[in-house]
Design a protein around this motif. Structure first.
Motif, PDB file in Angstrom:
ATOM      1  N   ALA A  80      47.811  52.977  21.224  1.00  0.00           N
ATOM      2  CA  ALA A  80      46.630  52.357  21.828  1.00  0.00           C
ATOM      3  C   ALA A  80      46.262  51.103  21.048  1.00  0.00           C
ATOM      4  N   PHE A  81      46.099  50.016  21.789  1.00  0.00           N
ATOM      5  CA  PHE A  81      45.691  48.748  21.205  1.00  0.00           C
ATOM      6  C   PHE A  81      44.245  48.467  21.568  1.00  0.00           C
ATOM      7  N   ARG A  82      43.489  47.997  20.600  1.00  0.00           N
ATOM      8  CA  ARG A  82      42.091  47.662  20.882  1.00  0.00           C
ATOM      9  C   ARG A  82      41.993  46.230  21.378  1.00  0.00           C
ATOM     10  N   SER A  83      41.277  46.088  22.466  1.00  0.00           N
ATOM     11  CA  SER A  83      41.059  44.780  23.079  1.00  0.00           C
ATOM     12  C   SER A  83      39.565  44.516  23.110  1.00  0.00           C
ATOM     13  N   ASP A  84      39.196  43.256  23.176  1.00  0.00           N
ATOM     14  CA  ASP A  84      37.766  42.967  23.346  1.00  0.00           C
ATOM     15  C   ASP A  84      37.368  42.911  24.821  1.00  0.00           C
ATOM     16  N   ASP A  85      38.353  43.027  25.726  1.00  0.00           N
ATOM     17  CA  ASP A  85      38.037  42.994  27.159  1.00  0.00           C
ATOM     18  C   ASP A  85      39.212  43.601  27.943  1.00  0.00           C
ATOM     19  N   VAL A  86      39.147  44.915  28.166  1.00  0.00           N
ATOM     20  CA  VAL A  86      40.268  45.604  28.817  1.00  0.00           C
ATOM     21  C   VAL A  86      40.476  45.091  30.240  1.00  0.00           C
ATOM     22  N   ALA A  87      39.390  44.835  30.963  1.00  0.00           N
ATOM     23  CA  ALA A  87      39.529  44.404  32.365  1.00  0.00           C
ATOM     24  C   ALA A  87      40.311  43.097  32.457  1.00  0.00           C
ATOM     25  N   SER A  88      39.984  42.125  31.624  1.00  0.00           N
ATOM     26  CA  SER A  88      40.699  40.850  31.720  1.00  0.00           C
ATOM     27  C   SER A  88      42.119  40.976  31.162  1.00  0.00           C
ATOM     28  N   GLU A  89      42.308  41.873  30.196  1.00  0.00           N
ATOM     29  CA  GLU A  89      43.657  42.121  29.670  1.00  0.00           C
ATOM     30  C   GLU A  89      44.562  42.718  30.759  1.00  0.00           C
ATOM     31  N   LEU A  90      43.997  43.640  31.544  1.00  0.00           N
ATOM     32  CA  LEU A  90      44.761  44.231  32.650  1.00  0.00           C
ATOM     33  C   LEU A  90      45.177  43.151  33.645  1.00  0.00           C
ATOM     34  N   GLU A  91      44.247  42.275  33.981  1.00  0.00           N
ATOM     35  CA  GLU A  91      44.558  41.187  34.919  1.00  0.00           C
ATOM     36  C   GLU A  91      45.665  40.305  34.361  1.00  0.00           C
ATOM     37  N   ARG A  92      45.564  40.022  33.069  1.00  0.00           N
ATOM     38  CA  ARG A  92      46.531  39.136  32.435  1.00  0.00           C
ATOM     39  C   ARG A  92      47.943  39.743  32.472  1.00  0.00           C
ATOM     40  N   VAL A  93      48.060  41.018  32.064  1.00  0.00           N
ATOM     41  CA  VAL A  93      49.401  41.611  32.019  1.00  0.00           C
ATOM     42  C   VAL A  93      49.917  41.886  33.429  1.00  0.00           C
ATOM     43  N   ARG A  94      49.006  42.169  34.367  1.00  0.00           N
ATOM     44  CA  ARG A  94      49.418  42.330  35.765  1.00  0.00           C
ATOM     45  C   ARG A  94      50.079  41.044  36.263  1.00  0.00           C
ATOM     46  N   GLY A  95      49.524  39.921  35.818  1.00  0.00           N
ATOM     47  CA  GLY A  95      50.075  38.618  36.180  1.00  0.00           C
ATOM     48  C   GLY A  95      51.487  38.395  35.649  1.00  0.00           C
ATOM     49  N   HIS A  96      51.839  39.163  34.616  1.00  0.00           N
ATOM     50  CA  HIS A  96      53.204  39.097  34.079  1.00  0.00           C
ATOM     51  C   HIS A  96      54.109  40.153  34.706  1.00  0.00           C
ATOM     52  N   GLY A  97      53.605  40.833  35.737  1.00  0.00           N
ATOM     53  CA  GLY A  97      54.426  41.817  36.431  1.00  0.00           C
ATOM     54  C   GLY A  97      54.455  43.185  35.788  1.00  0.00           C
ATOM     55  N   VAL A  98      53.555  43.422  34.839  1.00  0.00           N
ATOM     56  CA  VAL A  98      53.520  44.724  34.164  1.00  0.00           C
ATOM     57  C   VAL A  98      52.975  45.777  35.124  1.00  0.00           C
ATOM     58  N   ARG A  99      53.661  46.922  35.172  1.00  0.00           N
ATOM     59  CA  ARG A  99      53.222  48.032  36.010  1.00  0.00           C
ATOM     60  C   ARG A  99      52.062  48.753  35.319  1.00  0.00           C
ATOM     61  N   LEU A 100      50.977  48.969  36.051  1.00  0.00           N
ATOM     62  CA  LEU A 100      49.770  49.580  35.482  1.00  0.00           C
ATOM     63  C   LEU A 100      49.649  51.025  35.946  1.00  0.00           C
ATOM     64  N   ILE A 101      49.214  51.899  35.059  1.00  0.00           N
ATOM     65  CA  ILE A 101      48.845  53.254  35.470  1.00  0.00           C
ATOM     66  C   ILE A 101      47.404  53.246  35.968  1.00  0.00           C
ATOM     67  N   ASP A 102      46.551  52.515  35.248  1.00  0.00           N
ATOM     68  CA  ASP A 102      45.154  52.350  35.665  1.00  0.00           C
ATOM     69  C   ASP A 102      44.947  50.924  36.155  1.00  0.00           C
ATOM     70  N   GLU A 103      44.533  50.804  37.401  1.00  0.00           N
ATOM     71  CA  GLU A 103      44.323  49.471  37.980  1.00  0.00           C
ATOM     72  C   GLU A 103      43.062  48.814  37.441  1.00  0.00           C
ATOM     73  N   SER A 104      42.141  49.650  36.951  1.00  0.00           N
ATOM     74  CA  SER A 104      40.929  49.106  36.333  1.00  0.00           C
ATOM     75  C   SER A 104      40.521  50.043  35.202  1.00  0.00           C
ATOM     76  N   PRO A 105      39.716  49.545  34.261  1.00  0.00           N
ATOM     77  CA  PRO A 105      39.328  50.374  33.119  1.00  0.00           C
ATOM     78  C   PRO A 105      38.545  51.610  33.564  1.00  0.00           C
ATOM     79  N   ARG A 106      38.723  52.690  32.826  1.00  0.00           N
ATOM     80  CA  ARG A 106      37.935  53.890  33.077  1.00  0.00           C
ATOM     81  C   ARG A 106      37.371  54.392  31.762  1.00  0.00           C
TER      82      ARG A 106
END
Ligand code: CO
Length: 137
Positions: A80-106
């Motif tokens: 687990a990596f600590r981020s200061d903004d999980v929602a924007s991090e998800l958007e960023r890695v999604r933009g690189h084609g990374v497959r997500l298990i969670d589409e948004s933070p929970r």
């Protein structure tokens, strides 16, 4: 932005057997036990100086950890990596084609906002992003 390693999580079949190794043999400071009911795990936490080691034991047959242990046996479950903004991090890695298990933070344990990235996109290791939470009501 990812800031640091937050925790390492290891799947174990039995906390009562695993905890003495980490606490007494390795001498890691034991922090607490926690039951995370929505993920069906019991967790034992150790302090590793600014990050945590977590041992995960399934608390039911249909726990994701039960499935992991059946398929792969005990061992590293996720980083687990600590981020200061999980929602924007998800958007960023999604933009690189990374497959997500969670589409948004929970909500995760301890009021953290969390999201998992699929191991098929991360060289085989399940990865979690965490963000210390303000609780959103
Ligand atoms: Co975790």
């Amino acid at each position: 932005m990812i800031r640091q390693l937050d925790h390492v999580a290891i799947a174990v079949p039995n906390l009562d057997e695993a905890v003495p190794f980490y606490r007494d043999v390795l001498g890691l400071p034991f922090l607490y036990f926690e039951e995370v009911t929505d993920q069906k795990v019991r967790v034992a936490c150790f302090d590793l100086g600014g990050m945590r080691l977590e041992l995960l034991q399934p608390s039911s047959e249909d726990s994701p950890i039960s499935k992991f242990l059946a398929q792969r046996g005990p061992g590293l479950h996720h980083l687990a990596f600590r981020s200061d903004d999980v929602a924007s991090e998800l958007e960023r890695v999604r933009g690189h084609g990374v497959r997500l298990i969670d589409e948004s933070p929970r909500s995760g344990a301890g009021g953290m906002q969390i999201a998992f990235l699929h191991p098929k996109s991360t060289q085989g290791v399940l990865m979690e992003l965490t963000q210390p939470g303000e609780h959103v009501e």
